[in-house]
Scaffold this active site. Structure first.
Site, PDB file in Angstrom:
ATOM      1  N   LYS A 196       0.856  -1.188   0.000  1.00  0.00           N
ATOM      2  CA  LYS A 196       0.000   0.000   0.000  1.00  0.00           C
ATOM      3  C   LYS A 196       0.893   1.240   0.000  1.00  0.00           C
ATOM      4  CE  LYS A 196      -3.970  -2.024   2.398  1.00  0.00           C
ATOM      5  NZ  LYS A 196      -4.969  -1.907   1.315  1.00  0.00           N
ATOM      6  N   ARG A 203      -9.974 -11.834   1.432  1.00  0.00           N
ATOM      7  CA  ARG A 203     -10.794 -12.887   0.822  1.00  0.00           C
ATOM      8  C   ARG A 203     -10.081 -14.236   0.888  1.00  0.00           C
ATOM      9  NH1 ARG A 203     -11.028  -9.643  -4.797  1.00  0.00           N
ATOM     10  NH2 ARG A 203     -10.948  -7.946  -3.294  1.00  0.00           N
TER      11      ARG A 203
HETATM   12  N1  BES Z   1      -8.195  -4.026   3.886  1.00  0.00           N
HETATM   13  C1  BES Z   1      -8.325  -3.619   2.551  1.00  0.00           C
HETATM   14  C2  BES Z   1      -9.646  -2.918   2.246  1.00  0.00           C
HETATM   15  C3  BES Z   1      -9.868  -1.592   2.909  1.00  0.00           C
HETATM   16  C4  BES Z   1      -9.645  -0.441   2.215  1.00  0.00           C
HETATM   17  C5  BES Z   1     -10.394  -1.509   4.164  1.00  0.00           C
HETATM   18  C6  BES Z   1      -9.896   0.777   2.783  1.00  0.00           C
HETATM   19  C7  BES Z   1     -10.651  -0.296   4.751  1.00  0.00           C
HETATM   20  C8  BES Z   1     -10.415   0.858   4.041  1.00  0.00           C
HETATM   21  C9  BES Z   1      -8.228  -4.824   1.617  1.00  0.00           C
HETATM   22  O1  BES Z   1      -7.448  -5.859   2.060  1.00  0.00           O
HETATM   23  C10 BES Z   1      -7.643  -4.347   0.359  1.00  0.00           C
HETATM   24  O2  BES Z   1      -6.491  -3.975   0.370  1.00  0.00           O
HETATM   25  N2  BES Z   1      -8.423  -4.372  -0.712  1.00  0.00           N
HETATM   26  C11 BES Z   1      -7.983  -3.925  -1.979  1.00  0.00           C
HETATM   27  C12 BES Z   1      -8.473  -4.926  -2.984  1.00  0.00           C
HETATM   28  C13 BES Z   1      -7.881  -4.737  -4.351  1.00  0.00           C
HETATM   29  C14 BES Z   1      -6.414  -5.083  -4.328  1.00  0.00           C
HETATM   30  C15 BES Z   1      -8.618  -5.612  -5.305  1.00  0.00           C
HETATM   31  C16 BES Z   1      -8.597  -2.556  -2.216  1.00  0.00           C
HETATM   32  O3  BES Z   1      -9.725  -2.324  -1.817  1.00  0.00           O
HETATM   33  O4  BES Z   1      -7.912  -1.717  -2.787  1.00  0.00           O
HETATM   34 MG    MG Z   2      -5.413  -5.635   1.457  1.00  0.00          MG
END
Ligand code: BES
Ligand code: MG
Ligand code: ZN
Length: 492
Positions: free
Chosen positions: A272, A347
């Site tokens: 991230k 997931r």
């Molecule tokens: N934990 C995150 C989702 C999230 C984002 C929670 C913002 C709370 C606030 C999740 O694991 C994630 O990183 N999801 C990605 C998925 C993508 C790579 C398909 C996302 O939402 O960007």
């Molecule tokens: Mg994630």
């Protein structure tokens, strides 16, 4: 703080702060409030006029009344339009009254608000929840508490005598919400897979639940390659938590609640970046926190339903043995997954958790997960996404959410979008195109539930609040606990 339900009317009550409600209908006083105003020499009418108070939901004002009067301050809270009165507005009005009482340094507070739907029990419960949740302050990580000033010590719910049971219920539910808030708010160097497991064990021993913590080797034996793939870069051991609440005798139904439990989500090698909110990814165990919070509440409420509480807890980290983007994992149902994005880790952990849960032979499964940023884009910060192939279960959850005042909105599980997860090399990928990202995430999860009625709540938005709102302070909200508890009680 102590909350009591008493028969005293607002005309007889004595104490520091007396809170009354005003509807948004031209500011007319009615019934006993008119009499109270007369008794207080017109100071309520004066206050309303002076402040141009309109009774808008969430607004509140206070005034000092004459010395020698049986109450020191009158607090007026807005109830919005009379025809729109909902249980949650009562809860929010109580929260506004409690907050203002604290600010006004009232040690004792009397609350006199309309009874919703002729239901004194639900009203008393909502009032008590609003007060308790609004006054909760987290000072665990402060060397000096923030609010050293005067505290509200005693709250009386007026003309609600006999509703002691509702207040106890509210307190039991709030203890679960507050646990969830504490788990989510605590940083990743404080809440880890190890401490999450310890919390589950503590709940089990305090409230008489059964608990089993599966270690890495146990998960290996069960073939949980998806969960363990996510866990493999962390220096901390993964913990698979399984708590069981069993009522005495034969339960009416067997339910399961599954929570995403990432105590930190760095994204893995698909790391991230700045602006992604990574500094707040301690909250990525919000689903698991709600699951444990619900367990704590259910353990005290003791409904006639068997409930399983499950979470595959780990961190998503980076190291020399981290998953490579493109790695193929095999989940415990045999499905192979091409990990085209290591940041879609929730997931993967849920996949094995759902397979495990379905083997328990429950009547329904609900999972909660801070799963996708896409769901936040779709529904904003206040509303969770609800996904379910089962209309009956979806509507049970919608009803439970309505009672609890937590907002959820059903989104479609468009089967065609599963094409976005097609893989040339494995059964499917873990990530599809950006568009419809919360839907493909839900479709991914669906691959791991064969036939049990199942619903998924994407709580990435409402698990955290940037600013104070209603009975939520800023920060962790404890979202999900009250909906889960209402749901379990509704089928009991
Ligand atoms: N934990 C995150 C989702 C999230 C984002 C929670 C913002 C709370 C606030 C999740 O694991 C994630 O990183 N999801 C990605 C998925 C993508 C790579 C398909 C996302 O939402 O960007
Ligand atoms: Mg994630
Ligand atoms: Zn995540």
């Amino acid at each position: 703080m102590e909350i009591r339900a008493i028969n005293t009317s607002l005309l007889e009550w004595t104490g520091d702060g007396l809170a009354i409600g005003l509807f948004e209908d031209g500011g007319e006083l009615t019934g006993d409030v008119t009499n109270l105003d007369e008794k207080l020499a017109g100071s309520i009418k004066e206050l309303i006029a002076e402040e141009e108070f309109k009774g808008k939901q969430g607004s509140s004002i206070a005034t000092r009344v004459d010395t020698g009067s049986p109450v020191r301050k009158v607090i007026v809270v807005g109830l919005g339009k009379k025809e729109d009165l909902k249980l949650d507005k009562i809860r929010r009005a109580a929260a506004a009254a409690a907050r203002l009482a604290k600010k006004q340094k009232c040690k004792t507070l009397g609350i006199s608000l309309p009874v919703w739907n002729n239901d004194a029990a639900q009203t008393a419960q909502a009032l008590a929840e609003g007060v308790e949740l609004a006054l909760y302050q987290d000072n665990r990580f402060k060397s000096e508490p923030d609010d050293q000033g005067s505290q509200v010590e005693k709250v009386d719910l007026l003309e609600l005598g006999g509703q002691e049971g509702a207040i106890t219920r509210a307190h039991q539910i709030c203890s679960g919400v507050i646990l969830a808030r504490q788990l989510v708010a605590a940083p990743a160097n404080s809440v880890t897979p190890i401490t999450m497991a310890e919390t589950a064990v503590a709940i089990a021993s305090e409230y008489g639940l059964q608990v089993k913590i599966l270690e890495r080797e146990d998960c290996e034996k069960l073939g949980m390659g998806a969960f363990l793939g996510v866990a493999q870069a962390s220096d901390l051991p993964p913990k698979f938590i399984h708590l069981t609440y069993k009522p005495e005798g034969t339960p009416k139904r067997k339910l399961a609640i599954v929570g995403k439990g990432l105590t930190f989500d760095s994204g893995g090698l698909n790391i991230k970046g700045t602006g992604s909110g990574v500094e707040n990814m301690k909250m990525d165990m919000g689903g698991a926190a709600a699951t444990l919070g619900a367990a704590k509440a259910i353990g005290q409420l003791k409904p006639d339903v068997e409930v399983h509480f499950i979470s595959a807890v780990t961190e998503n980290m980076i190291s020399g043995h981290a998953m490579h983007p493109g790695d193929i994992l095999q989940a415990s149902n045999g499905k192979t997954i091409e990990v085209n994005n290591t940041d879609a880790e929730g997931r993967l952990t849920l996949a094995d958790a759902l397979v495990f849960t379905e083997k328990l032979g429950v009547d329904a499964i609900v999972d909660l997960a801070t799963l996708t940023g896409a769901c936040v884009v779709a529904l904003g910060d206040d509303i969770a996404g609800l996904f379910s192939p089962d209309d009956a279960l979806a509507s049970e959850l919608e009803k439970a959410a309505e009672i609890s005042g937590e907002k959820i909105w059903r989104l479609p599980m468009e089967d065609k979008y599963f094409e976005g997860l097609k893989s040339g090399i494995a059964d499917f990928k873990n990530t599809g195109p950006r568009a419809g990202g919360s839907i493909t995430a839900a479709l991914f999860l669906k691959q791991f539930v064969k036939e049990t009625p199942w619903a998924h709540l994407d709580v990435a938005g409402p698990i955290w609040a940037d600013k104070e709102n209603g009975y939520n302070g800023s920060g962790a909200t404890g979202f999900g606990v009250r909906t889960l508890v209402s749901w379990v009680l509704s089928v009991a």
